[in-house]
Design a protein around this motif. Structure first.
Motif, PDB file in Angstrom:
ATOM      1  N   PRO A 218       0.826  -1.215   0.000  1.00 29.37           N
ATOM      2  CA  PRO A 218       0.000   0.000   0.000  1.00 29.37           C
ATOM      3  C   PRO A 218       0.853   1.255   0.000  1.00 29.37           C
ATOM      4  O   PRO A 218       2.014   1.235   0.423  1.00 29.37           O
ATOM      5  N   GLU A 219       0.294   2.341  -0.461  1.00 30.29           N
ATOM      6  CA  GLU A 219       1.004   3.612  -0.448  1.00 30.29           C
ATOM      7  C   GLU A 219       1.184   4.101   0.987  1.00 30.29           C
ATOM      8  O   GLU A 219       0.385   3.819   1.864  1.00 30.29           O
ATOM      9  N   THR A 220       2.258   4.853   1.201  1.00 28.59           N
ATOM     10  CA  THR A 220       2.524   5.439   2.511  1.00 28.59           C
ATOM     11  C   THR A 220       2.758   6.944   2.347  1.00 28.59           C
ATOM     12  O   THR A 220       3.184   7.386   1.273  1.00 28.59           O
ATOM     13  N   PRO A 221       2.507   7.719   3.394  1.00 26.80           N
ATOM     14  CA  PRO A 221       2.711   9.170   3.299  1.00 26.80           C
ATOM     15  C   PRO A 221       4.183   9.568   3.401  1.00 26.80           C
ATOM     16  O   PRO A 221       4.502  10.744   3.472  1.00 26.80           O
ATOM     17  N   TYR A 222       5.085   8.598   3.440  1.00 20.89           N
ATOM     18  CA  TYR A 222       6.512   8.875   3.534  1.00 20.89           C
ATOM     19  C   TYR A 222       7.255   8.013   2.507  1.00 20.89           C
ATOM     20  O   TYR A 222       6.751   7.008   2.027  1.00 20.89           O
ATOM     21  N   GLY A 223       8.467   8.424   2.184  1.00 21.15           N
ATOM     22  CA  GLY A 223       9.284   7.689   1.239  1.00 21.15           C
ATOM     23  C   GLY A 223      10.234   6.738   1.939  1.00 21.15           C
ATOM     24  O   GLY A 223      10.147   6.528   3.153  1.00 21.15           O
ATOM     25  N   PRO A 224      11.190   6.151   1.193  1.00 26.40           N
ATOM     26  CA  PRO A 224      12.132   5.192   1.779  1.00 26.40           C
ATOM     27  C   PRO A 224      12.937   5.752   2.948  1.00 26.40           C
ATOM     28  O   PRO A 224      13.026   5.116   4.009  1.00 26.40           O
ATOM     29  N   TRP A 225      13.513   6.948   2.770  1.00 23.64           N
ATOM     30  CA  TRP A 225      14.314   7.521   3.852  1.00 23.64           C
ATOM     31  C   TRP A 225      13.443   8.044   4.984  1.00 23.64           C
ATOM     32  O   TRP A 225      13.851   8.048   6.154  1.00 23.64           O
ATOM     33  N   GLY A 226      12.224   8.468   4.642  1.00 20.21           N
ATOM     34  CA  GLY A 226      11.282   8.855   5.697  1.00 20.21           C
ATOM     35  C   GLY A 226      10.936   7.671   6.568  1.00 20.21           C
ATOM     36  O   GLY A 226      10.808   7.789   7.796  1.00 20.21           O
ATOM     37  N   GLY A 227      10.793   6.490   5.939  1.00 20.96           N
ATOM     38  CA  GLY A 227      10.504   5.276   6.699  1.00 20.96           C
ATOM     39  C   GLY A 227      11.633   4.920   7.637  1.00 20.96           C
ATOM     40  O   GLY A 227      11.409   4.554   8.802  1.00 20.96           O
ATOM     41  N   ILE A 228      12.865   5.030   7.152  1.00 23.43           N
ATOM     42  CA  ILE A 228      14.019   4.762   8.018  1.00 23.43           C
ATOM     43  C   ILE A 228      14.067   5.780   9.152  1.00 23.43           C
ATOM     44  O   ILE A 228      14.420   5.460  10.288  1.00 23.43           O
ATOM     45  N   GLY A 229      13.705   7.028   8.833  1.00 26.71           N
ATOM     46  CA  GLY A 229      13.671   8.062   9.874  1.00 26.71           C
ATOM     47  C   GLY A 229      12.704   7.709  10.990  1.00 26.71           C
ATOM     48  O   GLY A 229      12.994   7.919  12.175  1.00 26.71           O
ATOM     49  N   ILE A 230      11.540   7.188  10.614  1.00 23.87           N
ATOM     50  CA  ILE A 230      10.554   6.763  11.620  1.00 23.87           C
ATOM     51  C   ILE A 230      11.128   5.628  12.469  1.00 23.87           C
ATOM     52  O   ILE A 230      10.982   5.616  13.701  1.00 23.87           O
ATOM     53  N   MET A 231      11.806   4.686  11.828  1.00 23.26           N
ATOM     54  CA  MET A 231      12.405   3.587  12.571  1.00 23.26           C
ATOM     55  C   MET A 231      13.488   4.082  13.527  1.00 23.26           C
ATOM     56  O   MET A 231      13.609   3.593  14.653  1.00 23.26           O
ATOM     57  N   VAL A 232      14.263   5.066  13.091  1.00 25.55           N
ATOM     58  CA  VAL A 232      15.304   5.640  13.953  1.00 25.55           C
ATOM     59  C   VAL A 232      14.682   6.247  15.208  1.00 25.55           C
ATOM     60  O   VAL A 232      15.243   6.137  16.313  1.00 25.55           O
ATOM     61  N   LEU A 233      13.528   6.881  15.060  1.00 28.77           N
ATOM     62  CA  LEU A 233      12.845   7.457  16.229  1.00 28.77           C
ATOM     63  C   LEU A 233      12.441   6.361  17.214  1.00 28.77           C
ATOM     64  O   LEU A 233      12.572   6.520  18.438  1.00 28.77           O
ATOM     65  N   TRP A 234      11.934   5.242  16.689  1.00 31.13           N
ATOM     66  CA  TRP A 234      11.602   4.102  17.553  1.00 31.13           C
ATOM     67  C   TRP A 234      12.851   3.587  18.270  1.00 31.13           C
ATOM     68  O   TRP A 234      12.817   3.288  19.474  1.00 31.13           O
ATOM     69  N   VAL A 235      13.939   3.482  17.537  1.00 31.37           N
ATOM     70  CA  VAL A 235      15.186   2.982  18.115  1.00 31.37           C
ATOM     71  C   VAL A 235      15.688   3.929  19.197  1.00 31.37           C
ATOM     72  O   VAL A 235      16.096   3.494  20.284  1.00 31.37           O
ATOM     73  N   ALA A 236      15.643   5.228  18.922  1.00 30.72           N
ATOM     74  CA  ALA A 236      16.086   6.217  19.904  1.00 30.72           C
ATOM     75  C   ALA A 236      15.268   6.125  21.184  1.00 30.72           C
ATOM     76  O   ALA A 236      15.815   6.192  22.299  1.00 30.72           O
ATOM     77  N   ALA A 237      13.949   5.955  21.040  1.00 31.06           N
ATOM     78  CA  ALA A 237      13.084   5.827  22.211  1.00 31.06           C
ATOM     79  C   ALA A 237      13.437   4.594  23.027  1.00 31.06           C
ATOM     80  O   ALA A 237      13.473   4.632  24.272  1.00 31.06           O
ATOM     81  N   ALA A 238      13.721   3.478  22.340  1.00 33.29           N
ATOM     82  CA  ALA A 238      14.075   2.236  23.045  1.00 33.29           C
ATOM     83  C   ALA A 238      15.409   2.373  23.765  1.00 33.29           C
ATOM     84  O   ALA A 238      15.560   1.930  24.919  1.00 33.29           O
ATOM     85  N   VAL A 239      16.390   2.978  23.112  1.00 32.63           N
ATOM     86  CA  VAL A 239      17.717   3.146  23.723  1.00 32.63           C
ATOM     87  C   VAL A 239      17.638   4.074  24.929  1.00 32.63           C
ATOM     88  O   VAL A 239      18.214   3.789  25.993  1.00 32.63           O
ATOM     89  N   ILE A 240      16.925   5.182  24.781  1.00 31.07           N
ATOM     90  CA  ILE A 240      16.768   6.116  25.908  1.00 31.07           C
ATOM     91  C   ILE A 240      16.044   5.432  27.062  1.00 31.07           C
ATOM     92  O   ILE A 240      16.413   5.594  28.235  1.00 31.07           O
TER      93      ILE A 240
END
Length: 251
Positions: A218-240
């Motif tokens: 399905p289409e998403t409101p973000y592109g490939p690097w936007g998707g990685i950016g979202i994942m980075v935010l999840w990772v940052a939250a878990a590490v913190i």
């Protein structure tokens, strides 16, 4: 203890524990092996929106099981054995201790992830024959490098969760359903897709696609690097979260 000494110590711990080494080896073998199998048996003419690059990573869900276990065990094994007290006595600075451990393990996961993604890509493209694609084609190198980056981020996220829960069983029991069941279920239904597309695996995996709607995605409101950016935010939250728990709770 200096950061360089912490890194050396954590490297020694990881490479001398057979179980952590084997999880990385399995991540490589499973991802490459199943991707080759899928490519060898695929009929591109019968697949809607066929993406030869994404086919190289079609087995990522199997390989990420091993990465989940790797990320959890790197952190939680010291709690289960009681060695965490010794480690913290040697490195009183808890942030330095945990970040050093995560840095070494993430570096290993990144190295294995890149090796896995490149080997998987070249092998599957050879098996696809005329339907294959070259790494020099538009956005292909981004997808291959992104697949390796995804694997490293996945392992780091699991380390953060393991640091918060401090239990291998609890962390694995939560993370495997989260990545393999919940993410797929929420992304599979139109009513829940707006939520599911922002989960780390669904967002991060967009980096592996060259054809945006590959295999009916399905289409998403973000592109490939936007998707990685979202994942980075999840990772940052878990590490913190892991750092805060380590600082506030007794070992």
């Amino acid at each position: 203890m200096a950061l360089s000494a912490v890194l050396k110590s954590e490297w020694t711990k990881i490479r001398t524990v057979a179980s952590t080494s084997w999880t990385l080896i399995l991540a490589f073998l499973v991802t490459v092996g199943f991707a080759a199998l899928f490519s060898a048996t695929a009929d591109p003419s019968k697949i809607e929106s066929f993406d030869p690059t994404a086919t190289s990573f079609s087995s990522m869900q199997f390989g990420q099981l091993s990465l989940i276990v790797f990320g959890v065990m790197v952190v939680s094994t010291e709690y289960s054995t009681g060695m965490i007290r010794t480690s913290l006595a040697a490195v009183p600075n808890r942030s330095r201790f945990l970040l050093g451990k995560m840095a070494v393990a993430t570096g290993l996961a990144l190295a294995v992830g890149m090796l896995t993604s490149f080997v998987s890509f070249f092998l599957t493209q050879a098996l696809l024959g005329d339907a294959g694609i070259g790494i020099g084609e538009e956005n292909v190198l981004r997808a291959v490098v992104g697949a390796g980056l995804y694997m490293a981020l996945l392992a780091l996220f699991c380390m953060g969760v393991a640091a918060m829960l401090r239990s291998s069983i609890a962390a694995i029991s939560i993370l495997i359903p989260f990545f393999l069941i919940l993410s797929n279920v929420l992304a599979g239904f139109e009513a829940t897709r707006p939520v599911g597309q922002y989960l780390p695996s669904n967002a991060g995996s967009r980096i592996m696609l060259v054809v945006p709607d590959a295999f009916g995605s399905p289409e998403t409101p973000y592109g490939p690097w936007g998707g990685i950016g979202i994942m980075v935010l999840w990772v940052a939250a878990a590490v913190i979260g892991g750092l805060l728990v380590l600082k506030k709770r007794d070992a």
